[in-house]
Design an enzyme around this catalytic site. Structure first.
Site, PDB file in Angstrom:
ATOM      1  N   HIS A   1       0.817  -1.215   0.000  1.00 51.75           N
ATOM      2  CA  HIS A   1       0.000   0.000   0.000  1.00 51.75           C
ATOM      3  C   HIS A   1       0.849   1.263   0.000  1.00 51.75           C
ATOM      4  O   HIS A   1       0.425   2.309  -0.509  1.00 51.75           O
ATOM      5  CB  HIS A   1      -0.911   0.002   1.224  1.00 51.75           C
ATOM      6  CG  HIS A   1      -1.903   1.121   1.244  1.00 51.75           C
ATOM      7  ND1 HIS A   1      -2.987   1.173   0.396  1.00 51.75           N
ATOM      8  CD2 HIS A   1      -1.965   2.264   1.993  1.00 51.75           C
ATOM      9  CE1 HIS A   1      -3.685   2.272   0.630  1.00 51.75           C
ATOM     10  NE2 HIS A   1      -3.082   2.953   1.588  1.00 51.75           N
TER      11      HIS A   1
ATOM     12  N   ARG B   1       1.442   3.617  -3.001  1.00 54.09           N
ATOM     13  CA  ARG B   1       0.412   4.562  -3.448  1.00 54.09           C
ATOM     14  C   ARG B   1       0.672   5.975  -2.946  1.00 54.09           C
ATOM     15  O   ARG B   1      -0.047   6.903  -3.292  1.00 54.09           O
ATOM     16  CB  ARG B   1      -0.961   4.095  -2.956  1.00 54.09           C
ATOM     17  CG  ARG B   1      -1.405   2.785  -3.589  1.00 54.09           C
ATOM     18  CD  ARG B   1      -2.670   2.238  -2.948  1.00 54.09           C
ATOM     19  NE  ARG B   1      -3.771   3.184  -2.945  1.00 54.09           N
ATOM     20  CZ  ARG B   1      -4.530   3.478  -3.993  1.00 54.09           C
ATOM     21  NH1 ARG B   1      -4.282   2.903  -5.162  1.00 54.09           N
ATOM     22  NH2 ARG B   1      -5.525   4.324  -3.888  1.00 54.09           N
TER      23      ARG B   1
END
Length: 206
Positions: free
Chosen positions: A189, A192
């Site tokens: 993640h 991002r």
């Protein structure tokens, strides 16, 4: 009995209870006192985890960490490059099929499928196009096929656990050159939230 619920779970349940007692207070004056006491229960403050951003040098170190002399190393690099250049969620990345790629047009792109069956088209920069073409050619997969882009053993679709393991392995290797990486909780993640987007890459969405 202690249920060990998280603060978020507790607050969600308290919100539902409050909603009920708002209704009680409005429709049953005799219960107004107890309703007011329930409505006065405060929401607990939850700790908000800070997202640790990665610099361009750190991202490049992670992308280049896998061993390019092995098929799995070349797959790992392609996945890391995909996450970094597209801003895709890990579920979107591992869900991509070869047929979702448009690599032979002036502006290459990929179809990502997100939460709630939402779809979005994301442009692909040239370095990722090169990496994906090499990955597909090595596996003998054509662009029109509905076979998964990233696979594990036995050519089965890579799992979320597998993708996370690839990122952690890259971190362990890259830490030798950039020790600061060891102090950051890095997961798929985190890609991002790049501080410096690569030229030609789409803006990151949260």
């Amino acid at each position: 009995m202690t249920r060990k619920n998280s603060i978020q779970t507790r607050n969600a349940r308290l919100t539902a209870i409050r909603s009920f007692f708002h209704h009680v207070a409005a429709n049953d004056p005799a219960s107004l006192g107890i309703a007011q006491r329930i409505l006065g229960i405060p929401i607990k403050r939850a700790h908000i985890e800070v997202t640790h951003h990665l610099s361009r040098n750190e991202v490049d170190a992670l992308i280049n960490a896998p061993d390019q002399q092995t098929p799995w190393g070349r797959r790992d690099r392609a996945l890391l490059l995909f996450l970094a250049r597209t801003g895709a969620r890990v579920s979107e990345a591992i869900g991509v099929n070869a047929a979702d790629l448009q690599l032979d047009r002036p502006r290459s792109q990929v179809l990502l499928r997100g939460k709630g069956r939402k779809e979005r088209i994301v442009p692909i920069p040239s370095d990722l196009v090169k990496g994906l073409k090499a990955l597909l050619n090595e596996r003998g997969v054509a662009l029109h096929e509905t076979r998964p882009l990233f696979v594990g053993t036995h050519e089965t679709r890579l799992t979320r656990f597998g993708a996370t393991h690839i990122v952690r392995r890259a971190v362990a290797t890259a830490t030798a050159n950039i020790p600061d990486l060891a102090r950051k909780p890095i997961s798929p993640h985190v890609f991002r939230y790049l501080v410096i987007p690569t030229e030609g890459a789409p803006p990151k969405t949260r």
